[in-house]
Design a protein around this motif. Sequence first.
Motif, mmCIF file in Angstrom:
data_model
loop_
_atom_site.group_PDB
_atom_site.id
_atom_site.type_symbol
_atom_site.label_atom_id
_atom_site.label_comp_id
_atom_site.label_asym_id
_atom_site.label_seq_id
_atom_site.Cartn_x
_atom_site.Cartn_y
_atom_site.Cartn_z
ATOM 1 N N ASN A 254 41.929 40.380 49.540
ATOM 2 C CA ASN A 254 42.957 40.926 48.755
ATOM 3 C C ASN A 254 44.155 40.021 49.009
ATOM 4 N N THR A 255 44.290 39.147 50.020
ATOM 5 C CA THR A 255 45.220 38.292 50.538
ATOM 6 C C THR A 255 45.149 36.773 49.885
ATOM 7 N N VAL A 256 43.908 36.647 49.122
ATOM 8 C CA VAL A 256 43.908 35.351 48.555
ATOM 9 C C VAL A 256 44.856 35.115 47.451
ATOM 10 N N VAL A 257 45.669 33.930 47.427
ATOM 11 C CA VAL A 257 46.774 33.714 46.734
ATOM 12 C C VAL A 257 46.154 33.236 45.361
ATOM 13 N N ARG A 258 46.638 33.935 44.294
ATOM 14 C CA ARG A 258 46.502 33.366 42.758
ATOM 15 C C ARG A 258 47.259 32.276 42.432
ATOM 16 N N ALA A 259 46.734 31.461 41.558
ATOM 17 C CA ALA A 259 47.521 30.473 41.157
ATOM 18 C C ALA A 259 48.250 31.024 40.021
ATOM 19 N N GLY A 260 49.354 30.018 39.721
ATOM 20 C CA GLY A 260 50.589 30.286 38.996
ATOM 21 C C GLY A 260 51.935 29.799 39.218
ATOM 22 N N GLU A 261 52.794 30.134 38.325
ATOM 23 C CA GLU A 261 54.287 29.371 38.692
ATOM 24 C C GLU A 261 54.804 29.761 39.947
ATOM 25 N N HIS A 262 54.491 30.922 40.723
ATOM 26 C CA HIS A 262 55.098 31.217 41.846
ATOM 27 C C HIS A 262 54.708 30.318 42.978
ATOM 28 N N ARG A 263 53.738 29.451 42.821
ATOM 29 C CA ARG A 263 53.387 28.539 43.931
ATOM 30 C C ARG A 263 53.991 27.215 43.846
ATOM 31 N N LEU A 264 55.046 26.980 43.250
ATOM 32 C CA LEU A 264 55.746 25.797 43.156
ATOM 33 C C LEU A 264 56.082 25.175 44.403
#
Length: 307
Positions: A55-65
């Motif tokens: 559950n700690t795997v980071v999901r892609a998206g705008e928050h990763r800038l």
Amino acid sequence: MAQQLTVKDFESAFGAKLSDRIAKIVSGYEFVYEEFSEAERDAWILKILKTLQDNTVVRAGEHRLEQWERGWAENVALFAEKKDPEVAIPRYFGKYPVIRFRGKFLKPLSPHFEYQMVGVLQEWLFEEYIKNVPAIYEFGCGTGNNLLRARPVNPTATLHGFDWARSSQELIARMKGEGVETNISGARFDFFHPDRSLHLSPEGAVFTISALEQIGDRFQPFVEYLLAERPKICFHMEPISELLDPDNLLDWLSLAYLKKRNYLDDFLTYLRDLETQGKITIHRSQRSNIGSLFIESYSVIAWSPRN
């Protein structure tokens, strides 16, 4: 027992005859590998399954800038220190000693195995689609290393690298200033919020490589931007779920990981709908049969807007 990939292996994977130039490039690389034992293969599959439950795997998206800003900034610092274009190679290549090739896991023994495999695919697509265009645009260009690879295929085109991370533009500017490549420019571009004031040549070529994967199912604004700009050709090397087989184990694991990371989803389905509506022509949609541990990363789509 060590083995080596050959020109015929790549031709089989791509379903196409490679030019003499690319065949020479393949022969110049080592591409030495071994087959995994059953226990080794099971261990890697277990790692994937455990990751899918993490559950700690980071999901892609705008928050990763900010993460991408920091990542490319590391390449900027390295180039400032060494003045060597080799530092533009992204660090995610070869993260795990596992390659997907033609439906199997391989154990790479040669250095830069994954990067060079992807390079062979790039060379093939560049010969197909950018050889005679006046302008080449990469969206999500990161370090600009793909544009540098494109240059020998088209010595005269103006190169343009677009990315949402400003550190990407800084690295391109530094490489230009040091004379690594002079006919190149960088500009900020956000897939989620395309800048409609950024115009493209109608005879130019657009490409993405492992960039659209980061936007999940939010690709419509970018495609609409391209439809408005009407470049000559658009092509993509991205993970394309529609081309995978959910009844095949390695494909199923790839599909599950794509979903886990919120990677590109339903992109080819959307393009097929646009083709049905008469808005685009799809020239190619196929697997390259190349990938890394978690996903088959580099399926190929090529299309053009219709007049």
